[in-house]
Design an enzyme around this catalytic site. Structure first.
Site, PDB file in Angstrom:
ATOM      1  N   ASP A  10       0.889  -1.294   0.008  1.00 27.70           N
ATOM      2  CA  ASP A  10      -0.067   0.064   0.083  1.00 27.70           C
ATOM      3  C   ASP A  10       0.949   1.207  -0.085  1.00 27.70           C
ATOM      4  O   ASP A  10       1.670   1.568   1.023  1.00 27.70           O
ATOM      5  CB  ASP A  10      -0.887  -0.007   1.304  1.00 27.70           C
ATOM      6  CG  ASP A  10      -1.905   1.249   1.288  1.00 27.70           C
ATOM      7  OD1 ASP A  10      -1.669   2.133   0.565  1.00 27.70           O
ATOM      8  OD2 ASP A  10      -2.539   1.291   2.137  1.00 27.70           O
ATOM      9  N   TYR A 227       0.108  -0.519  15.066  1.00 28.50           N
ATOM     10  CA  TYR A 227      -0.744  -0.719  13.938  1.00 28.50           C
ATOM     11  C   TYR A 227      -0.273   0.448  13.011  1.00 28.50           C
ATOM     12  O   TYR A 227      -0.297   1.685  13.018  1.00 28.50           O
ATOM     13  CB  TYR A 227      -2.042  -0.576  14.340  1.00 28.50           C
ATOM     14  CG  TYR A 227      -2.989  -0.568  13.258  1.00 28.50           C
ATOM     15  CD1 TYR A 227      -3.350  -1.802  12.535  1.00 28.50           C
ATOM     16  CD2 TYR A 227      -3.798   0.311  12.694  1.00 28.50           C
ATOM     17  CE1 TYR A 227      -4.140  -1.914  11.327  1.00 28.50           C
ATOM     18  CE2 TYR A 227      -4.307   0.343  11.625  1.00 28.50           C
ATOM     19  CZ  TYR A 227      -4.737  -0.800  10.889  1.00 28.50           C
ATOM     20  OH  TYR A 227      -5.626  -0.994   9.812  1.00 28.50           O
ATOM     21  N   LYS A 230      -3.681  -2.912   7.648  1.00 23.19           N
ATOM     22  CA  LYS A 230      -3.612  -4.249   7.706  1.00 23.19           C
ATOM     23  C   LYS A 230      -2.732  -4.952   6.622  1.00 23.19           C
ATOM     24  O   LYS A 230      -2.230  -4.239   5.652  1.00 23.19           O
ATOM     25  CB  LYS A 230      -5.243  -4.315   7.196  1.00 23.19           C
ATOM     26  CG  LYS A 230      -5.764  -5.621   7.898  1.00 23.19           C
ATOM     27  CD  LYS A 230      -5.575  -5.796   9.396  1.00 23.19           C
ATOM     28  CE  LYS A 230      -5.696  -7.275  10.050  1.00 23.19           C
ATOM     29  NZ  LYS A 230      -5.090  -7.575  11.245  1.00 23.19           N
TER      30      LYS A 230
END
Length: 387
Positions: A10, A227, A230
């Protein structure tokens, strides 16, 4: 020998986390064409699922090759520059290091690679997922390679009847273990039924030793320590002639099974099989999506992809996914929609734990029991007793 590599990252979302911008795709395609012309790649295809750009490449360099991984890193740096120019969201978010250093392990991008002796006919499926974790492949891989109710070839195909070996990674302890199936199916299920920690990394034939499937196992939160997005895993599955038929390899996705992911990577949601045109999750960053691109590999050439989930026979799975999404969303911040605390990736939970730690107090002990007065003390002299 030919190597098939899927390397994805990403490098910036359009809009939010929902899709890859067309200019990023074009930049990647230009670079893949140049890599073919220079001989680095035999062939290449640029795909996407959600906000993840995927490079599907064939070459003769083997797995984890510095040249191939370095090329992918350069592509992702270039598409990050496009994202910055366009003001896309989270530009370069999967590039966790400042510079390439040998291969992509621990650097953020996910990759699945498989080296093979190409058969006379070599059908391969490339699965791309968005808004979920590497353990999302555990259930479908079990059904493809160990469940005869899904894969009839395990019963009636002489080569498949011998079974398959599952290589399972423990992502927290950084160890692996191999399970020989069908003998060790129950042991295998004990572990891969906990997909947040135990992930099927590869599957190989017991009869021939050939690798049948390979997955990406990178967990971004374990690499970055927090985090950052994902993991959005990818997977390669070889089909036919000693491996599951194409129809058997896609059959597990006719069930919209639950995976971890969705909004901020912190919820359970159904995995929805979709065609490429619908691989753009927007509702609460979900439902998580999976696409299946089929290639008929020949002399290292990929050829044109078949969009295997762009098929009305998966409409029921899509409908079920929407119904399950409705049900889970009504739970809001409560489990089972939200992940349990042990798996919650979003950093707010860890911050809250630290901030409130001193305010937790021991639960008070129960009060001491009161003394009871005997009946004889309440009866006066001469009182009549009731019998």
């Amino acid at each position: 020998m030919v190597t098939l590599s899927i390397i994805k990252a990403d490098t910036g979302g359009w809009v939010g986390h929902s899709a890859v911008h067309g200019e990023q795709m074009e930049e990647a395609r230009r670079r893949v064409v140049r890599a073919r012309e220079t001989g680095l790649l035999i062939d290449g295809y640029v795909g996407a699922c959600g906000d993840d750009l995927a490079l599907i490449m064939t070459h003769d360099c083997g797995v984890e090759d510095q040249r191939i991984h370095g090329f992918a890193w350069e592509v992702f740096e270039a598409t990050t520059q496009v994202a910055n120019r366009l003001g896309l969201y989270g530009a370069g978010q999967d590039l966790l290091k400042d510079a390439f250093s040998g291969n992509l392990r621990g650097m953020g991008p996910g990759y699945a690679e498989l080296e093979m002796d190409e058969r006379r006919s070599e059908p391969v499926l490339c699965f791309l997922a968005d808004k979920t974790e590497p353990g999302a492949w555990n259930l479908p891989l079990y059904k493809m390679f160990a469940d005869p109710f899904n894969t009839a070839g395990l019963v009636i195909d002489a080569t498949m009847h011998a079974g398959f070996v599952f290589e399972v990674y423990d992502l927290y302890a950084e160890k692996y273990l191999e399970f020989s199936c069908p003998d060790e199916i129950y042991d295998l299920l004990m572990y891969i039924g906990a997909p947040a920690r135990y992930v099927v990394h590869s599957v190989r034939s017991r009869a021939t030793g050939a690798v049948a499937a390979a997955t990406s196992t990178q967990r971004l939160s374990l690499i970055a320590g927090k985090y950052v997005g994902k993991d959005d895993p990818v997977m390669i599955v070889r089909c036919q002639s000693g491996f599951p038929a194409v129809g058997e390899a896609v059959e597990p996705f006719a069930q919209a099974f639950s995976v971890a992911g969705c909004m901020r990577g912190s919820h359970h949601a159904p995995l929805m099989p979709v065609g490429v045109e619908d691989a753009h999750p927007t509702r609460f960053d979900g439902p998580p999506r999976v696409v299946a691109l089929g290639f008929q590999l020949h002399a290292g050439q990929l050829g044109l992809p078949r969009d295997l989930f762009a098929d009305p026979s998966f409409d029921r799975a899509r409908s079920t996914a929407n119904e399950v999404m409705d049900y889970l969303r009504r739970h809001g911040p409560f489990e089972p929609h939200r992940l349990p605390l042990s798996e919650l990736e979003y950093t707010t939970m860890h911050d809250s734990e630290a901030r409130l730690a001193e305010r937790w107090q021991p639960i008070p002990a129960p009060p001491e029991p009161r003394e009871t007065v005997s009946a004889s003390h309440t009866e006066g002299p001469g009182a009549e007793r009731q019998g």
